[in-house]
Design a protein around this motif. Sequence first.
Motif, PDB file in Angstrom:
ATOM      1  N   UNK A   1      94.125 -20.413  -5.639  1.00 57.48           N
ATOM      2  CA  UNK A   1      93.040 -21.031  -6.401  1.00 57.48           C
ATOM      3  C   UNK A   1      91.682 -20.628  -5.833  1.00 57.48           C
ATOM      4  N   UNK A   2      91.524 -20.747  -4.519  1.00 58.15           N
ATOM      5  CA  UNK A   2      90.248 -20.406  -3.891  1.00 58.15           C
ATOM      6  C   UNK A   2      89.913 -18.933  -4.111  1.00 58.15           C
ATOM      7  N   UNK A   3      90.912 -18.081  -4.073  1.00 61.56           N
ATOM      8  CA  UNK A   3      90.687 -16.650  -4.298  1.00 61.56           C
ATOM      9  C   UNK A   3      90.125 -16.403  -5.694  1.00 61.56           C
ATOM     10  N   UNK A   4      90.719 -17.029  -6.697  1.00 67.30           N
ATOM     11  CA  UNK A   4      90.226 -16.859  -8.069  1.00 67.30           C
ATOM     12  C   UNK A   4      88.813 -17.415  -8.226  1.00 67.30           C
ATOM     13  N   UNK A   5      88.554 -18.580  -7.661  1.00 65.10           N
ATOM     14  CA  UNK A   5      87.232 -19.193  -7.798  1.00 65.10           C
ATOM     15  C   UNK A   5      86.180 -18.368  -7.050  1.00 65.10           C
ATOM     16  N   UNK A   6      86.518 -17.899  -5.859  1.00 62.11           N
ATOM     17  CA  UNK A   6      85.589 -17.053  -5.107  1.00 62.11           C
ATOM     18  C   UNK A   6      85.290 -15.775  -5.890  1.00 62.11           C
ATOM     19  N   UNK A   7      86.307 -15.180  -6.468  1.00 63.05           N
ATOM     20  CA  UNK A   7      86.104 -13.977  -7.276  1.00 63.05           C
ATOM     21  C   UNK A   7      85.115 -14.260  -8.406  1.00 63.05           C
ATOM     22  N   UNK A   8      85.279 -15.385  -9.062  1.00 62.32           N
ATOM     23  CA  UNK A   8      84.373 -15.759 -10.158  1.00 62.32           C
ATOM     24  C   UNK A   8      82.950 -15.947  -9.650  1.00 62.32           C
ATOM     25  N   UNK A   9      82.809 -16.577  -8.508  1.00 64.24           N
ATOM     26  CA  UNK A   9      81.481 -16.831  -7.935  1.00 64.24           C
ATOM     27  C   UNK A   9      80.763 -15.541  -7.548  1.00 64.24           C
TER      28      UNK A   9
ATOM     29  N   UNK B   1     103.816 -24.486   0.558  1.00 65.39           N
ATOM     30  CA  UNK B   1     103.567 -24.317  -0.880  1.00 65.39           C
ATOM     31  C   UNK B   1     102.156 -24.763  -1.252  1.00 65.39           C
ATOM     32  N   UNK B   2     101.718 -25.890  -0.698  1.00 66.35           N
ATOM     33  CA  UNK B   2     100.381 -26.406  -1.000  1.00 66.35           C
ATOM     34  C   UNK B   2      99.303 -25.444  -0.499  1.00 66.35           C
ATOM     35  N   UNK B   3      99.479 -24.919   0.696  1.00 67.39           N
ATOM     36  CA  UNK B   3      98.496 -23.991   1.260  1.00 67.39           C
ATOM     37  C   UNK B   3      98.435 -22.695   0.463  1.00 67.39           C
ATOM     38  N   UNK B   4      99.592 -22.163   0.097  1.00 69.35           N
ATOM     39  CA  UNK B   4      99.622 -20.930  -0.688  1.00 69.35           C
ATOM     40  C   UNK B   4      98.959 -21.140  -2.058  1.00 69.35           C
ATOM     41  N   UNK B   5      99.250 -22.271  -2.689  1.00 67.17           N
ATOM     42  CA  UNK B   5      98.626 -22.573  -3.984  1.00 67.17           C
ATOM     43  C   UNK B   5      97.112 -22.681  -3.833  1.00 67.17           C
ATOM     44  N   UNK B   6      96.670 -23.356  -2.784  1.00 61.68           N
ATOM     45  CA  UNK B   6      95.230 -23.497  -2.542  1.00 61.68           C
ATOM     46  C   UNK B   6      94.577 -22.147  -2.284  1.00 61.68           C
ATOM     47  N   UNK B   7      95.258 -21.280  -1.550  1.00 64.08           N
ATOM     48  CA  UNK B   7      94.723 -19.939  -1.291  1.00 64.08           C
ATOM     49  C   UNK B   7      94.550 -19.151  -2.589  1.00 64.08           C
TER      50      UNK B   7
ATOM     51  N   UNK C   1      89.720 -19.988   5.088  1.00 62.00           N
ATOM     52  CA  UNK C   1      90.151 -20.062   6.487  1.00 62.00           C
ATOM     53  C   UNK C   1      90.930 -21.345   6.765  1.00 62.00           C
ATOM     54  N   UNK C   2      90.470 -22.443   6.207  1.00 64.79           N
ATOM     55  CA  UNK C   2      91.147 -23.726   6.390  1.00 64.79           C
ATOM     56  C   UNK C   2      92.564 -23.683   5.828  1.00 64.79           C
ATOM     57  N   UNK C   3      92.723 -23.084   4.669  1.00 63.08           N
ATOM     58  CA  UNK C   3      94.049 -23.010   4.048  1.00 63.08           C
ATOM     59  C   UNK C   3      94.965 -22.039   4.786  1.00 63.08           C
ATOM     60  N   UNK C   4      94.401 -20.985   5.360  1.00 65.27           N
ATOM     61  CA  UNK C   4      95.214 -20.083   6.182  1.00 65.27           C
ATOM     62  C   UNK C   4      95.721 -20.838   7.404  1.00 65.27           C
ATOM     63  N   UNK C   5      94.849 -21.637   8.017  1.00 62.12           N
ATOM     64  CA  UNK C   5      95.268 -22.445   9.169  1.00 62.12           C
ATOM     65  C   UNK C   5      96.369 -23.422   8.763  1.00 62.12           C
ATOM     66  N   UNK C   6      96.219 -24.064   7.603  1.00 64.72           N
ATOM     67  CA  UNK C   6      97.258 -24.983   7.116  1.00 64.72           C
ATOM     68  C   UNK C   6      98.566 -24.253   6.852  1.00 64.72           C
TER      69      UNK C   6
END
Length: 103
Positions: A52-60, A44-50, A25-30
């Motif tokens: 990364x977070x998507x992959x890590x969340x999937x793993x979790x 670019x930074x927000x999209x990259x973070x989104x 949510x924070x990265x979507x706001x950014x």
Amino acid sequence: MSRPERNVQIAKSVKVIEWLKTELLDQIANLFKGLHHANQTLIADSLASLIIVTYVLARRVGLTFREVDQSVTRKLREHARGKHQLEDWYGDLSRLEEYINKR
């Protein structure tokens, strides 16, 4: 692993998943801020973070990175062949599929 240790691990996993959800949510706001201000660096930074977070969340939650990649590729193929508007208008989906397949 003893029962108390297992309970701590479960609680820790739940806490991490909740943190990752707030990070999304924070990265979507950014991203929206970057789009509003036409700030390419923030976009670019927000999209990259989104991503990364998507992959890590999937793993979790028990998915492998490969499973996510395969789902993305399958979804791109489905949308490209299903006459999705982005594909019809710009060819974005087939271009992304081609890019991913060349990596």
